[in-house]
Motif scaffolding. Sequence first.
Motif, PDB file in Angstrom:
ATOM      1  N   THR A  62       4.917 -19.928   9.541  1.00 37.67           N
ATOM      2  CA  THR A  62       4.802 -18.477   9.480  1.00 37.67           C
ATOM      3  C   THR A  62       4.382 -17.956  10.851  1.00 37.67           C
ATOM      4  O   THR A  62       4.389 -18.695  11.837  1.00 37.67           O
ATOM      5  CB  THR A  62       3.808 -18.042   8.380  1.00 37.67           C
ATOM      6  N   ALA A  63       4.025 -16.669  10.918  1.00 34.12           N
ATOM      7  CA  ALA A  63       3.607 -16.058  12.183  1.00 34.12           C
ATOM      8  C   ALA A  63       2.105 -16.236  12.384  1.00 34.12           C
ATOM      9  O   ALA A  63       1.326 -16.168  11.432  1.00 34.12           O
ATOM     10  CB  ALA A  63       3.965 -14.577  12.193  1.00 34.12           C
ATOM     11  N   GLY A  64       1.699 -16.425  13.641  1.00 29.91           N
ATOM     12  CA  GLY A  64       0.284 -16.600  13.928  1.00 29.91           C
ATOM     13  C   GLY A  64      -0.541 -15.376  13.590  1.00 29.91           C
ATOM     14  O   GLY A  64      -1.695 -15.488  13.150  1.00 29.91           O
ATOM     15  N   HIS A  65       0.024 -14.164  13.772  1.00 29.71           N
ATOM     16  CA  HIS A  65      -0.769 -12.956  13.517  1.00 29.71           C
ATOM     17  C   HIS A  65      -0.996 -12.691  12.034  1.00 29.71           C
ATOM     18  O   HIS A  65      -1.678 -11.718  11.682  1.00 29.71           O
ATOM     19  CB  HIS A  65      -0.119 -11.740  14.195  1.00 29.71           C
ATOM     20  N   CYS A  66      -0.444 -13.527  11.170  1.00 28.05           N
ATOM     21  CA  CYS A  66      -0.713 -13.384   9.732  1.00 28.05           C
ATOM     22  C   CYS A  66      -2.129 -13.822   9.374  1.00 28.05           C
ATOM     23  O   CYS A  66      -2.601 -13.541   8.269  1.00 28.05           O
ATOM     24  CB  CYS A  66       0.300 -14.200   8.928  1.00 28.05           C
ATOM     25  N   PHE A  67      -2.813 -14.507  10.302  1.00 27.32           N
ATOM     26  CA  PHE A  67      -4.187 -14.946  10.064  1.00 27.32           C
ATOM     27  C   PHE A  67      -5.052 -14.453  11.216  1.00 27.32           C
ATOM     28  O   PHE A  67      -5.103 -15.058  12.285  1.00 27.32           O
ATOM     29  CB  PHE A  67      -4.250 -16.476   9.940  1.00 27.32           C
ATOM     30  N   ARG A  68      -5.738 -13.305  10.998  1.00 24.52           N
ATOM     31  CA  ARG A  68      -6.566 -12.681  12.017  1.00 24.52           C
ATOM     32  C   ARG A  68      -7.921 -12.310  11.430  1.00 24.52           C
ATOM     33  O   ARG A  68      -8.036 -11.984  10.236  1.00 24.52           O
ATOM     34  CB  ARG A  68      -5.881 -11.432  12.574  1.00 24.52           C
ATOM     35  N   ASP A  69      -8.944 -12.326  12.281  1.00 24.99           N
ATOM     36  CA  ASP A  69     -10.271 -11.916  11.829  1.00 24.99           C
ATOM     37  C   ASP A  69     -10.364 -10.395  11.843  1.00 24.99           C
ATOM     38  O   ASP A  69      -9.384  -9.690  12.116  1.00 24.99           O
ATOM     39  CB  ASP A  69     -11.356 -12.569  12.689  1.00 24.99           C
ATOM     40  N   THR A  70     -11.561  -9.866  11.571  1.00 28.50           N
ATOM     41  CA  THR A  70     -11.726  -8.418  11.447  1.00 28.50           C
ATOM     42  C   THR A  70     -11.489  -7.691  12.763  1.00 28.50           C
ATOM     43  O   THR A  70     -11.240  -6.480  12.779  1.00 28.50           O
ATOM     44  CB  THR A  70     -13.145  -8.088  10.943  1.00 28.50           C
ATOM     45  N   ARG A  71     -11.519  -8.407  13.888  1.00 30.39           N
ATOM     46  CA  ARG A  71     -11.281  -7.797  15.196  1.00 30.39           C
ATOM     47  C   ARG A  71      -9.838  -7.995  15.679  1.00 30.39           C
ATOM     48  O   ARG A  71      -9.495  -7.642  16.798  1.00 30.39           O
ATOM     49  CB  ARG A  71     -12.263  -8.352  16.222  1.00 30.39           C
ATOM     50  N   GLY A  72      -8.994  -8.585  14.831  1.00 29.34           N
ATOM     51  CA  GLY A  72      -7.594  -8.751  15.173  1.00 29.34           C
ATOM     52  C   GLY A  72      -7.262 -10.012  15.941  1.00 29.34           C
ATOM     53  O   GLY A  72      -6.135 -10.161  16.409  1.00 29.34           O
ATOM     54  N   ASN A  73      -8.222 -10.916  16.080  1.00 29.65           N
ATOM     55  CA  ASN A  73      -7.987 -12.171  16.785  1.00 29.65           C
ATOM     56  C   ASN A  73      -7.407 -13.215  15.837  1.00 29.65           C
ATOM     57  O   ASN A  73      -7.865 -13.353  14.690  1.00 29.65           O
ATOM     58  CB  ASN A  73      -9.293 -12.702  17.378  1.00 29.65           C
ATOM     59  N   ARG A  74      -6.406 -13.952  16.306  1.00 32.16           N
ATOM     60  CA  ARG A  74      -5.822 -15.010  15.487  1.00 32.16           C
ATOM     61  C   ARG A  74      -6.837 -16.128  15.296  1.00 32.16           C
ATOM     62  O   ARG A  74      -7.523 -16.528  16.250  1.00 32.16           O
ATOM     63  CB  ARG A  74      -4.559 -15.548  16.137  1.00 32.16           C
ATOM     64  N   VAL A  75      -6.884 -16.645  14.068  1.00 30.91           N
ATOM     65  CA  VAL A  75      -7.852 -17.695  13.752  1.00 30.91           C
ATOM     66  C   VAL A  75      -7.163 -18.830  13.006  1.00 30.91           C
ATOM     67  O   VAL A  75      -6.175 -18.623  12.302  1.00 30.91           O
ATOM     68  CB  VAL A  75      -9.022 -17.149  12.904  1.00 30.91           C
ATOM     69  N   SER A  76      -7.690 -20.026  13.155  1.00 27.93           N
ATOM     70  CA  SER A  76      -7.131 -21.211  12.485  1.00 27.93           C
ATOM     71  C   SER A  76      -7.861 -21.460  11.172  1.00 27.93           C
ATOM     72  O   SER A  76      -8.530 -22.493  10.985  1.00 27.93           O
ATOM     73  CB  SER A  76      -7.226 -22.430  13.413  1.00 27.93           C
ATOM     74  N   ARG A  77      -7.750 -20.509  10.287  1.00 30.41           N
ATOM     75  CA  ARG A  77      -8.346 -20.630   8.959  1.00 30.41           C
ATOM     76  C   ARG A  77      -7.793 -19.515   8.079  1.00 30.41           C
ATOM     77  O   ARG A  77      -7.345 -18.475   8.592  1.00 30.41           O
ATOM     78  CB  ARG A  77      -9.867 -20.512   9.019  1.00 30.41           C
ATOM     79  N   PRO A  78      -7.804 -19.695   6.762  1.00 34.07           N
ATOM     80  CA  PRO A  78      -7.458 -18.578   5.883  1.00 34.07           C
ATOM     81  C   PRO A  78      -8.491 -17.467   6.063  1.00 34.07           C
ATOM     82  O   PRO A  78      -9.692 -17.735   6.172  1.00 34.07           O
ATOM     83  CB  PRO A  78      -7.515 -19.194   4.480  1.00 34.07           C
ATOM     84  N   VAL A  79      -8.037 -16.242   6.108  1.00 33.57           N
ATOM     85  CA  VAL A  79      -8.954 -15.125   6.338  1.00 33.57           C
ATOM     86  C   VAL A  79      -9.295 -14.374   5.056  1.00 33.57           C
ATOM     87  O   VAL A  79     -10.273 -13.619   5.028  1.00 33.57           O
ATOM     88  CB  VAL A  79      -8.358 -14.141   7.367  1.00 33.57           C
ATOM     89  N   ALA A  80      -8.522 -14.562   4.013  1.00 39.48           N
ATOM     90  CA  ALA A  80      -8.746 -13.860   2.749  1.00 39.48           C
ATOM     91  C   ALA A  80      -9.582 -14.717   1.798  1.00 39.48           C
ATOM     92  O   ALA A  80      -9.730 -15.929   1.986  1.00 39.48           O
ATOM     93  CB  ALA A  80      -7.411 -13.516   2.101  1.00 39.48           C
ATOM     94  N   ARG A  81     -10.125 -14.071   0.783  1.00 39.98           N
ATOM     95  CA  ARG A  81     -10.819 -14.831  -0.257  1.00 39.98           C
ATOM     96  C   ARG A  81      -9.891 -15.844  -0.896  1.00 39.98           C
ATOM     97  O   ARG A  81     -10.287 -16.972  -1.192  1.00 39.98           O
ATOM     98  CB  ARG A  81     -11.371 -13.874  -1.322  1.00 39.98           C
ATOM     99  N   LYS A  82      -8.619 -15.460  -1.054  1.00 37.97           N
ATOM    100  CA  LYS A  82      -7.618 -16.362  -1.615  1.00 37.97           C
ATOM    101  C   LYS A  82      -6.265 -16.026  -1.019  1.00 37.97           C
ATOM    102  O   LYS A  82      -5.870 -14.858  -0.987  1.00 37.97           O
ATOM    103  CB  LYS A  82      -7.573 -16.248  -3.148  1.00 37.97           C
ATOM    104  N   THR A  83      -5.551 -17.044  -0.518  1.00 36.04           N
ATOM    105  CA  THR A  83      -4.179 -16.886  -0.031  1.00 36.04           C
ATOM    106  C   THR A  83      -3.280 -17.781  -0.859  1.00 36.04           C
ATOM    107  O   THR A  83      -3.522 -18.985  -0.974  1.00 36.04           O
ATOM    108  CB  THR A  83      -4.067 -17.266   1.454  1.00 36.04           C
ATOM    109  N   VAL A  84      -2.242 -17.189  -1.448  1.00 34.64           N
ATOM    110  CA  VAL A  84      -1.345 -17.905  -2.350  1.00 34.64           C
ATOM    111  C   VAL A  84       0.055 -17.934  -1.759  1.00 34.64           C
ATOM    112  O   VAL A  84       0.590 -16.897  -1.339  1.00 34.64           O
ATOM    113  CB  VAL A  84      -1.310 -17.256  -3.754  1.00 34.64           C
ATOM    114  N   ALA A  85       0.653 -19.125  -1.719  1.00 31.84           N
ATOM    115  CA  ALA A  85       2.037 -19.289  -1.273  1.00 31.84           C
ATOM    116  C   ALA A  85       2.940 -19.378  -2.493  1.00 31.84           C
ATOM    117  O   ALA A  85       2.763 -20.269  -3.338  1.00 31.84           O
ATOM    118  CB  ALA A  85       2.164 -20.549  -0.423  1.00 31.84           C
TER     119      ALA A  85
END
Length: 329
Positions: free
Chosen positions: A72-95
């Motif tokens: 997927t795209a890297g910007h799909c996972f960003r912290d509250t400041r808009g920085n890309r992060v290597s972790r799920p950012v939501a309480r739950k992410t479902v594929a």
Amino acid sequence: MQRIVVFLALALVAVTLGGAAPAHAIANGDTVPDGTYGFAVKLTDYDIPVLGGGTRDSSCSGGLISPHWVLTAGHCFRDTRGNRVSRPVARKTVATVGRASLSGSGGHDVRVVEVRQQGTLDIALARMDKAVTDVKPLRLSRSAPKSGARVRLAGFGLLRATDAKTPNRLRTGLFKVTSVSKTEIGMTGIDPAGNTSPCEHDSGGPYFTVAKDGTATVVGVVSHGPDCPHTGPDQAGRIDKVAAWIQSVIRDDVLPSPTPSRTRAGTSPPAAAAAPPDSSNSLVGFAIPWAYLGAGLAGVLFCIGLLQSARGSRRRASARRKPPHRRRH
């Protein structure tokens, strides 16, 4: 009788052709029939933290590249400041994998538990906690895309930039490579319309080609572009540039080799049918199912034969009812 046969013939043609080709929906794509492009993924985020407090829901698109990993795209996972992060950012992410219609049955809903950011390109990998083994993953492109090449995009994004809700069904469109840089590919929509274009929540959606044997190869993922629908290019991250990195992450996460089961005379059961080849060279959204069309025409010919047979029967019956002609003396 004649009217009945003609009606049946027309009905048969309507039913046959009615399921033969996808309907053109709006400017940014065609709807995808069930059972097509099962590797397309919708990533749904529930309760993403928002700067200042509160949460929001969102989604991205992606493509299955191995039993556990989604591209997927890297910007799909960003912290509250808009920085890309290597972790799920939501309480739950479902594929959601292997289901063209999100409201339909079949396919899989699997939780995302890990994220890897590529770093240089707007590309990330999301790992699911359960393997999906009944969907053929996308292959990774290892060669540079060529200007003028035609590729297909599949995504679960909005239909227009002004829409508030994503559709429940996967959509697709045909694109042409119009530029190639060191890290990105310019993709311009060409079918079903000149303004076919990815939209918000199509981010991470795979641009891919389909070989004659049904093998799909991903060449890029949706990164950024103007509001949709629009003419002109959007930018996609190049997969050939990061294929080695992707392979180093997924490693030996591959589909298990099938164990042949013995049938009669020591033969093995037939393999599952491959996905139909893309019809990119004909500028048509999908390949025309000639088998269905042939079946419909055969039905029409059969009905015509019945009509002719019925006419012959009426003539013979009429001849038997008439008295024999007698010559006058």
